[in-house]
Design a protein around this motif. Structure first.
Motif, PDB file in Angstrom:
ATOM      1  N   LEU A 155      -0.311   6.759   3.573  1.00  0.00           N
ATOM      2  CA  LEU A 155       1.009   6.930   4.201  1.00  0.00           C
ATOM      3  C   LEU A 155       2.102   7.049   3.144  1.00  0.00           C
ATOM      4  CD1 LEU A 155       0.733   4.395   7.172  1.00  0.00           C
ATOM      5  CD2 LEU A 155       0.932   6.884   7.334  1.00  0.00           C
ATOM      6  N   GLY A 156       1.983   6.247   2.085  1.00  0.00           N
ATOM      7  CA  GLY A 156       2.949   6.362   0.990  1.00  0.00           C
ATOM      8  C   GLY A 156       2.885   7.737   0.355  1.00  0.00           C
ATOM      9  N   ALA A 157       1.666   8.199   0.111  1.00  0.00           N
ATOM     10  CA  ALA A 157       1.504   9.529  -0.495  1.00  0.00           C
ATOM     11  C   ALA A 157       2.036  10.618   0.435  1.00  0.00           C
ATOM     12  CB  ALA A 157       0.036   9.777  -0.818  1.00  0.00           C
TER      13      ALA A 157
ATOM     14  N   VAL B 152      -1.838   3.305   1.650  1.00  0.00           N
ATOM     15  CA  VAL B 152      -1.651   4.110   0.437  1.00  0.00           C
ATOM     16  C   VAL B 152      -1.439   5.577   0.819  1.00  0.00           C
ATOM     17  CG1 VAL B 152      -2.739   4.907  -1.693  1.00  0.00           C
ATOM     18  CG2 VAL B 152      -3.011   2.511  -0.977  1.00  0.00           C
TER      19      VAL B 152
ATOM     20  N   GLY C  93       0.829  -1.212   0.000  1.00  0.00           N
ATOM     21  CA  GLY C  93       0.000   0.000   0.000  1.00  0.00           C
ATOM     22  C   GLY C  93       0.859   1.256   0.000  1.00  0.00           C
ATOM     23  N   ILE C  94       1.884   1.271   0.827  1.00  0.00           N
ATOM     24  CA  ILE C  94       2.768   2.446   0.885  1.00  0.00           C
ATOM     25  C   ILE C  94       3.437   2.649  -0.474  1.00  0.00           C
ATOM     26  CG2 ILE C  94       4.912   3.327   1.915  1.00  0.00           C
ATOM     27  CD1 ILE C  94       3.974   2.163   4.583  1.00  0.00           C
TER      28      ILE C  94
ATOM     29  N   GLN D  15       4.463  10.252   2.597  1.00  0.00           N
ATOM     30  CA  GLN D  15       5.919  10.202   2.586  1.00  0.00           C
ATOM     31  C   GLN D  15       6.485  10.738   1.271  1.00  0.00           C
ATOM     32  OE1 GLN D  15       6.604   6.076   4.357  1.00  0.00           O
ATOM     33  NE2 GLN D  15       7.601   7.405   5.811  1.00  0.00           N
ATOM     34  N   ALA D  16       5.733  10.552   0.179  1.00  0.00           N
ATOM     35  CA  ALA D  16       6.153  11.158  -1.085  1.00  0.00           C
ATOM     36  C   ALA D  16       6.138  12.680  -0.942  1.00  0.00           C
ATOM     37  CB  ALA D  16       5.248  10.702  -2.226  1.00  0.00           C
TER      38      ALA D  16
ATOM     39  N   GLY E 149       1.088   4.291  -2.743  1.00  0.00           N
ATOM     40  CA  GLY E 149       0.937   5.705  -2.384  1.00  0.00           C
ATOM     41  C   GLY E 149       2.128   6.543  -2.807  1.00  0.00           C
ATOM     42  N   LEU E 150       3.322   5.975  -2.720  1.00  0.00           N
ATOM     43  CA  LEU E 150       4.529   6.731  -3.096  1.00  0.00           C
ATOM     44  C   LEU E 150       4.535   7.111  -4.576  1.00  0.00           C
ATOM     45  CD1 LEU E 150       7.149   4.790  -0.966  1.00  0.00           C
ATOM     46  CD2 LEU E 150       6.900   7.272  -0.955  1.00  0.00           C
TER      47      LEU E 150
END
Lengths: 324, 281
Positions: free
Chosen positions: B128-130, B126, A73-74, B132-133, A77-78
């Motif tokens: 959290l990823g965004a 998701v 998931g992370i 961190q981006a 999102g990245l």
């Protein structure tokens, strides 16, 4: 037979290395050349050989801990923000454990995530069947839009790692733990979806992926001595499959053996069979595991026990030729 | 506090959209949608910093991720009325060849949607990823999420909750819709979760309560407090106490309307309770 009229192209090696080290080297190079590449790992940094990337780009590395679902998931999102995430863990935990996360958050959402999976197949060895996934190619190739790559040696794995960063879309990159001969050229360009012709032949086509490619080359030498001219093709990309290369070869040889470190259900062999059934029905034999789990053992012992070696490729080649 | 009249009007219009959308296709999730209408209306029109138009990367603006994708009716209505796509397109909800799938997706290219959701428990990771981006991009904007309370039964959330605090992801505000209901009944009966507040706090989050989660002023006040707690080394959780089916009397105080559409008569009754404000689609 006509193939014996000329010399067979042979491959030698001077060094053996693990394909996962090729991944680590490719990732390190990407760290230096592509500022958008980020890496994630679920507590297996050493096993995935990610240390160099981390040392050189600490701010672009995400240690997730033992939480693969969260990692997928992370990673998804990245990508929102322009990053190109490379996730690293064992093949089992990269696929089966997180199938729905990959399906919804990555594949269906069309996220530019590179799922990099080490220790695939039986050659993981002593840890046994809990860790030896033989179903991952099938799981990943069934996902719409997913590219599936299984590399054969250090150089090819390094080149593939670098190449997938330039491709936009989800990719499953599968490699392994044991040291295997390095026989592909260091400067060979990796083209996603493009088969590599290793030896030309006329009597049987051998299409192999991953660790079975070297075994196929070894088999071709044995076959040559028996007067059989084998054409060995390295299919590193299982999806999209280089259908043209396969059809062109069987048009010449009239039979085919597929070889992979994977269950015959869902693997490369089935993808090849579909292409042949639709275009040119051709006798085919499968070198693959026979719908079974693995077990603990030394990798070479396991490959022998489960029939994933050059001897098995020779045997299946002889059988398939008889079916022509 | 800003004048909330336009938010109140929009809320009523969004309720009408929700009822009409699910009625037309005789499917969808009106209960949770109605419960979160005030929140999403406030979020998109008062709380979030948004750019004109839509691009996937969303650099230089706040982002929102809907984790409980089944409340797509309210999400679609709010984002269309926020300008991401024409409101007439709400007519296509759940129909063949529509960009408005049963659960939100990026697959058909609907502007305003950045991730597919529906299979529960995936949105926080998701987001959290965004988040961190954003940090890597030196982008000072925030990431907002919404989750159902029943959804917290999915284990992936707790991986994400542990990670967010452990890695000090402090540019995220995760809101939990505490309506106490899930498909099979009350959350306390299906799987008692104990104190969600105590759990988030134990994991190292700042927790803000919004007791009146269907009151726009309370939402704005609570979210301002949540925002003031970002950037301090801890992730922020908002516990939004809502009433499932809010604004349509026969849909309130029950989980019966979680995933059921009103019939013609019920639609008329629901619409009568929410007279048109900004114009139906």
């Amino acid at each position: 037979m006509e193939g014996l009229g000329r010399l067979m192209k042979t491959y030698t090696y001077t060094e053996k290395k693990d394909t996962r080290s090729g991944f680590g080297a490719g990732l390190a190079e990407l760290g230096r050349t592509n500022p958008n590449v980020v890496a994630l790992c679920a507590d297996l940094v050493g096993s995935l050989k990610m240390e160099k990337f981390i040392e050189e780009n600490p701010e672009r590395f995400f240690q997730i801990g033992i939480a693969e679902a969260n990692m997928m998931g992370i990673a998804a999102g990245l990508t929102i923000g322009g990053k190109i995430p490379f996730t690293g863990t064992f093949a089992n935990f990269s696929t089966g454990r997180v199938y729905d996360q990959i399906r919804q958050s990555i594949a269906y959402s069309d996220k530019n995530v590179k799922i990099c999976a080490s220790h695939a197949g039986l050659t993981l060895g002593e840890d046994g069947a809990t860790h030896q996934i033989l179903e991952d190619i099938g799981l990943m190739k069934m996902l719409p839009g997913m590219t599936v790559i299984n590399t054969c040696d250090y150089n090819q794995t390094k080149a593939a790692t670098i190449a997938i960063a330039d491709y936009h879309g989800p990719v499953y990159l599968r490699f392994g733990r044991p040291v295997v001969p390095i026989f592909t050229p260091e400067d060979q360009k990796f083209e996603i979806g493009k088969a590599v012709m290793l030896t030309e032949g006329t009597d049987v086509t051998i299409v192999a992926t991953g660790h079975l490619v070297w075994e196929a080359l070894e088999a071709s030498k044995v076959l040559f001595e028996k007067g059989i001219s084998a054409e060995v093709i390295n299919i590193h990309t299982i999806k999209p499959l280089d259908e043209e290369a396969i059809l062109k070869s069987v048009a010449k040889t009239g039979c085919i053996v597929t070889a992979e470190e994977h269950n015959y259900l869902g693997g490369l062999g089935e993808s090849v069979a579909r292409v042949l059934a639709l275009n040119n029905p051709t006798p085919q034999e499968f070198v693959a595991t026979n719908d079974t789990f693995g077990e603990s053992g030394i990798p070479s012992q396991l490959m022998d026990k489960y029939g994933l070696n050059s001897a098995a490729i020779v045997e299946k080649s002889l059988s398939v030729i008889k079916r022509k | 506090m800003p004048n909330t009249k336009h938010l109140e009007d929009l809320t009523i219009q969004v309720r009408r959209d929700i009822l009409r959308m699910v009625h037309k296709v005789n499917s969808g999730h009106p209960g949770g949608s109605l419960g979160c209408t005030e929140f999403l209306v406030s979020l998109y029109n008062e709380i979030m910093v948004r750019k004109e138009g839509f691009d996937m990367d969303g650099i230089g603006e706040d982002l929102f991720f809907l984790s409980n994708g089944h409340i797509s009716p309210v999400f679609y209505s709010v984002i269309s009325r926020a300008g991401y796509f024409p409101v007439e397109e709400l007519n296509t909800f759940r129909l063949l060849n529509s960009r408005l799938q049963g659960h939100p997706t990026t697959h058909e290219g609907l502007p305003g949607v950045r991730i597919a959701s529906g299979s529960l428990g995936q949105g926080m990771s998701v987001a959290l990823g965004a988040a961190q981006a954003k940090k890597l991009n030196r982008d000072n904007h925030l990431v907002y999420t919404l989750h159902g309370d029943g959804e917290l039964q999915e284990g992936q959330n707790w991986e994400a909750i542990m990670y967010a605090a452990g890695k000090k992801v402090d540019n995220i505000i995760c809101t939990i819709d505490l309506n106490g209901q899930q498909i099979d009944g009350a959350t306390d009966e299906v799987l008692p979760m104990g104190s969600i507040k105590a759990k988030f706090e134990a994991f190292g989050w700042v927790v803000i309560d919004i007791e009146e989660g269907n009151n726009i002023e309370a939402i704005l006040k609570g979210m301002a407090k949540a925002k003031s707690n970002t950037g301090k080394g801890k992730p922020v959780c908002v516990l939004l106490k809502t009433m499932m089916g809010n604004g349509v009397d026969f849909m309130m105080h029950t989980h019966a309307w979680h995933g059921k559409a009103p019939n013609d008569e019920q639609l008329a009754k629901g619409l009568a309770q929410n007279p048109e404000t900004l114009g139906d689609y």
